[in-house]
Scaffold this active site. Structure first.
Site, PDB file in Angstrom:
ATOM      1  N   ASP A  52      -3.305 -10.488  -2.334  1.00  0.00           N
ATOM      2  CA  ASP A  52      -3.854  -9.947  -1.098  1.00  0.00           C
ATOM      3  C   ASP A  52      -5.298  -9.514  -1.344  1.00  0.00           C
ATOM      4  O   ASP A  52      -5.659  -9.104  -2.450  1.00  0.00           O
ATOM      5  CB  ASP A  52      -3.016  -8.744  -0.662  1.00  0.00           C
TER       6      ASP A  52
ATOM      7  N   HIS B 249       0.812  -1.221   0.000  1.00  0.00           N
ATOM      8  CA  HIS B 249       0.000   0.000   0.000  1.00  0.00           C
ATOM      9  C   HIS B 249       0.847   1.272   0.000  1.00  0.00           C
ATOM     10  O   HIS B 249       0.290   2.374  -0.118  1.00  0.00           O
ATOM     11  CB  HIS B 249      -0.936   0.025   1.204  1.00  0.00           C
TER      12      HIS B 249
ATOM     13  N   HIS C 104      -6.789  -6.897  -0.373  1.00  0.00           N
ATOM     14  CA  HIS C 104      -6.867  -5.464  -0.632  1.00  0.00           C
ATOM     15  C   HIS C 104      -6.050  -5.128  -1.879  1.00  0.00           C
ATOM     16  O   HIS C 104      -4.980  -5.703  -2.104  1.00  0.00           O
ATOM     17  CB  HIS C 104      -6.333  -4.668   0.554  1.00  0.00           C
TER      18      HIS C 104
ATOM     19  N   ASP D  31      -5.239 -12.597   3.531  1.00  0.00           N
ATOM     20  CA  ASP D  31      -6.468 -12.055   4.087  1.00  0.00           C
ATOM     21  C   ASP D  31      -7.690 -12.274   3.195  1.00  0.00           C
ATOM     22  O   ASP D  31      -8.795 -11.829   3.540  1.00  0.00           O
ATOM     23  CB  ASP D  31      -6.325 -10.577   4.448  1.00  0.00           C
TER      24      ASP D  31
END
Length: 308
Positions: A159, A122, A161, A243
């Site tokens: 991931d 990120h 996200h 996740d």
């Protein structure tokens, strides 16, 4: 040929406030799950500014250094915190990926997994966010291209996200292909299919909340794997977040441990076909400790099987 596990105790010294999901126990549980695995174990080196500056400007690095606290926490954004040990851990996360790239491209190991925290995908060029400070996977890709002389590198991010940071850092890099599968809608709100990079070098594959591993497998077979094969990277770097697991508290996908093993096996098979088997994986998210341990172990077991 063997699989390398690259980590360092510095990952245990990046502290976050009580109740924060990106906590020290993540790395403790994951390394415990990998304790009996026959891996080449390597201590992650510290990345210097020259390596980090392949993706982040010196002013950004200096700002982080200037805000690093002697004790307690410095809050960088709503959920990202610096503690006294954070920047050593973050630098060793970058250094671990660089070392993994060196070992895999140099033929010392078949593939490698970098088990470090904080995560990285990120972190944008001049912005820390989402628990991340430096773009580990993107820096590893730039190192392989600029220093080792590879012509094409792919980064695949599974991931849950969207890897907005990696996308930002590689947006203008025509020698790199960035692929992200992620739940949408979900934080950080980016990763739409129309986001394709300056050179048509970004592929975003949003997955709806509640979708399972079967949906993921179909999308990867239909869109991701053909694109990877057409690009024919000389190295595949995996942003391995766990996740998307059905047990994870921060999202709503329903992958099982076998799904993480499957996607790893398929990426390794493509690497065997187009990249001389070269795969480097680096830890991103995964916030249910048991799910992280089990899915992470399944991922590393698949890497080991591919490397035999």
């Amino acid at each position: 040929m063997a699989t390398a596990l690259i980590t360092h105790d510095a990952a245990l010294r990046h502290e976050t406030p009580p109740g924060h999901p990106e906590r020290i126990a993540r790395i403790e549980h994951l390394l415990h799950a990998l304790a009996g695995f026959d891996l080449v174990r390597v201590a992650a080196q510290i990345a210097g500014d020259e390596d980090i500056e392949r993706c982040h400007p010196a002013s950004y690095i200096g700002s982080l250094e200037g805000h690093a606290p002697a004790r307690g926490f410095h809050q960088v954004d709503g959920d990202t915190f610096l503690s006294p040990g954070s920047l050593e851990a973050a630098r060793r996360g970058v250094g671990g990926v660089i070392e993994a790239v060196d070992m895999v491209v140099g033929g010392k190991v078949a593939n490698a997994f970098v088990a470090m925290r904080p995560p990285g995908h990120h972190a944008e060029r001049q912005k820390s966010m989402g628990f991340c400070f430096f773009g580990n996977a993107a820096i590893g890709a730039k190192y392989a291209l600029d220093v080792l002389g590879l012509e094409r590198v792919a980064v695949v991010d599974f991931d849950v996200h969207h890897g907005n940071g990696t996308q930002d850092l590689l947006w203008h890099e025509k020698r790199a292909l960035f692929v992200s599968s992620h739940q949408s809608p979900l934080w950080p709100g980016s990763g739409e299919p129309h986001e394709t990079g300056a050179h048509d070098n970004v592929l975003n594959v949003p997955l709806p909340p509640g979708s399972d591993g079967a949906r993921m497998r179909a999308v990867y077979e239909d869109r991701v794997f053909p694109r990877l094969k057409a690009f024919a990277p000389e190295l595949i770097i995996v942003s391995a977040g766990f996740d998307a697991h059905r047990a994870d508290p921060l999202a709503n996908l329903n992958w099982e441990n076998d799904d993480f093993a499957w996607v790893t096996e398929q990426l390794c098979a493509i690497a065997a076909e187009v990249s001389s088997g070269r795969v480097v994986s680096t830890l991103e998210g995964g916030y249910d400790l048991q799910a992280l341990s089990e899915a992470g172990a399944a991922h590393v077991a698949a890497l080991m099987e591919a490397g035999r």
